[in-house]
Design a protein around this motif. Structure first.
Motif, PDB file in Angstrom:
ATOM      1  N   ASN A 265     -33.875 -24.590 -18.118  1.00  0.00           N
ATOM      2  CA  ASN A 265     -32.397 -24.557 -18.207  1.00  0.00           C
ATOM      3  C   ASN A 265     -31.755 -23.383 -18.789  1.00  0.00           C
ATOM      4  OD1 ASN A 265     -33.527 -27.641 -19.090  1.00  0.00           O
ATOM      5  ND2 ASN A 265     -31.710 -27.805 -17.577  1.00  0.00           N
TER       6      ASN A 265
ATOM      7  N   ARG B 137     -25.216 -32.925 -25.400  1.00  0.00           N
ATOM      8  CA  ARG B 137     -24.001 -33.249 -24.578  1.00  0.00           C
ATOM      9  C   ARG B 137     -23.000 -32.002 -24.704  1.00  0.00           C
ATOM     10  NH1 ARG B 137     -20.256 -36.818 -21.971  1.00  0.00           N
ATOM     11  NH2 ARG B 137     -18.386 -36.360 -22.765  1.00  0.00           N
TER      12      ARG B 137
ATOM     13  N   CYS C 212     -23.370 -28.991 -22.654  1.00  0.00           N
ATOM     14  CA  CYS C 212     -23.059 -29.084 -21.189  1.00  0.00           C
ATOM     15  C   CYS C 212     -21.808 -28.948 -21.065  1.00  0.00           C
ATOM     16  CB  CYS C 212     -23.726 -30.512 -20.754  1.00  0.00           C
ATOM     17  SG  CYS C 212     -25.510 -30.799 -21.015  1.00  0.00           S
TER      18      CYS C 212
ATOM     19  N   LEU D 141     -28.023 -26.561 -15.408  1.00  0.00           N
ATOM     20  CA  LEU D 141     -27.924 -27.787 -16.118  1.00  0.00           C
ATOM     21  C   LEU D 141     -27.777 -28.817 -14.854  1.00  0.00           C
ATOM     22  CD1 LEU D 141     -25.008 -27.455 -18.553  1.00  0.00           C
ATOM     23  CD2 LEU D 141     -27.698 -27.811 -19.098  1.00  0.00           C
TER      24      LEU D 141
ATOM     25  N   PHE E 291     -30.173 -32.029 -13.938  1.00  0.00           N
ATOM     26  CA  PHE E 291     -30.120 -33.152 -15.247  1.00  0.00           C
ATOM     27  C   PHE E 291     -30.071 -31.832 -16.339  1.00  0.00           C
ATOM     28  CE2 PHE E 291     -31.918 -34.901 -18.752  1.00  0.00           C
ATOM     29  CZ  PHE E 291     -31.532 -36.060 -18.857  1.00  0.00           C
ATOM     30  N   PRO E 292     -29.410 -32.025 -17.421  1.00  0.00           N
ATOM     31  CA  PRO E 292     -28.400 -33.213 -17.632  1.00  0.00           C
ATOM     32  C   PRO E 292     -27.113 -32.945 -16.735  1.00  0.00           C
ATOM     33  CG  PRO E 292     -28.337 -31.796 -19.600  1.00  0.00           C
ATOM     34  CD  PRO E 292     -29.521 -31.208 -18.659  1.00  0.00           C
TER      35      PRO E 292
ATOM     36  N   LYS F 124     -18.939 -34.394 -13.760  1.00  0.00           N
ATOM     37  CA  LYS F 124     -20.083 -33.644 -13.713  1.00  0.00           C
ATOM     38  C   LYS F 124     -20.074 -32.728 -12.382  1.00  0.00           C
ATOM     39  CE  LYS F 124     -23.366 -36.096 -16.499  1.00  0.00           C
ATOM     40  NZ  LYS F 124     -24.924 -36.698 -16.413  1.00  0.00           N
TER      41      LYS F 124
ATOM     42  N   TYR G 123     -22.599 -30.475 -10.098  1.00  0.00           N
ATOM     43  CA  TYR G 123     -23.739 -30.034 -10.125  1.00  0.00           C
ATOM     44  C   TYR G 123     -24.064 -28.576  -8.979  1.00  0.00           C
ATOM     45  CZ  TYR G 123     -24.589 -34.737 -11.460  1.00  0.00           C
ATOM     46  OH  TYR G 123     -24.890 -35.923 -12.232  1.00  0.00           O
TER      47      TYR G 123
END
Length: 222
Positions: free
Chosen positions: A24, A114, A117, A135, A138-139, A157, A159
């Motif tokens: 990450n 958390r 992120c 990221l 995940f997460p 979120k 992605y």
């Protein structure tokens, strides 16, 4: 066969990115090279003597998931190479201190929480882009959104994204705009397109699917 102890495989070119989340952090920090290392365990985490290393290129399109898969394939071969060297009594170990002489600051890879992120939309687009792919899956990088004044904030979120060529003229606040079923958010310099997202309590979907189900133009980025 000499007894060296227990060896491990780490998803970085040690001593760089010691810690729980090397894949990450390498992408979040914008690295273009990563790799795998076999090393022998010591009391201090990820500090043992190195057996072998293999470099792996990080493309600008890689995310944490795709880099993991690349490293997994290379790493499996490196483990076999290490076992073969042990069996043949040909293994020569090298202290990690030998890799740090005259080296710049060594990046670390601490556990991700958390708050790590959450997206800061005032950063340059490239940094936001790297955080999102670093990221994913995940997460998951996230931001807060609000449907209308007084409503409870929800997590969104993200992605997958893409940096546009359009400069942001006024970045006094993060702005969300919709253009022909495409979602854009302002950053510190360029507009960023949001391609794959997940609204709190909903499934992961692309921007068209999300806009077909939700009036996202009402949302405010927090």
């Amino acid at each position: 066969m000499p007894k060296h102890g227990t060896f491990n495989l780490h998803a970085s070119l040690l001593p760089a990115y010691r810690g729980a989340a090397p894949i990450n952090w390498a992408i979040i920090n914008g690295e273009n090279t990563s790799g795998v290392t076999t090393f022998f365990l010591k009391h201090e985490i990820d500090t043992g003597n190195i057996a072998f290393q293999e470099k792996v290129t990080i493309s600008n399109e890689d995310n944490a998931g795709s880099l993991h898969d690349k490293l997994m394939l290379v790493g499996s071969k490196l483990v076999l190479k290490t076992l073969e060297a042990l069996n043949n009594n040909t293994l020569t170990l090298k202290a990690q201190e030998d890799y740090t002489q005259d080296a710049p600051a060594i990046p670390k890879a601490p556990k991700i929480f958390r708050n790590d992120c959450q997206i800061d939309w005032f950063l340059p687009a490239n940094e936001v882009y790297n955080k999102i792919r670093g990221l994913s899956p995940f997460p998951g990088a996230w931001t807060s959104i609000q449907v209308k004044e007084g409503d409870k904030c929800m997590d969104l979120k993200i992605y997958k994204s893409a940096i546009t060529k359009e400069k942001v003229k006024n970045n006094a606040s993060a702005i969300l705009k919709i253009d022909e079923k495409r979602i854009f958010v302002s950053t510190g310099d360029y507009w960023l397109e949001l391609i794959e997202l997940q609204l709190q309590g909903k499934k992961r979907m692309n921007s068209i699917e999300l806009l077909n189900g939700f009036a996202l133009e009402q949302f405010k980025i927090q």
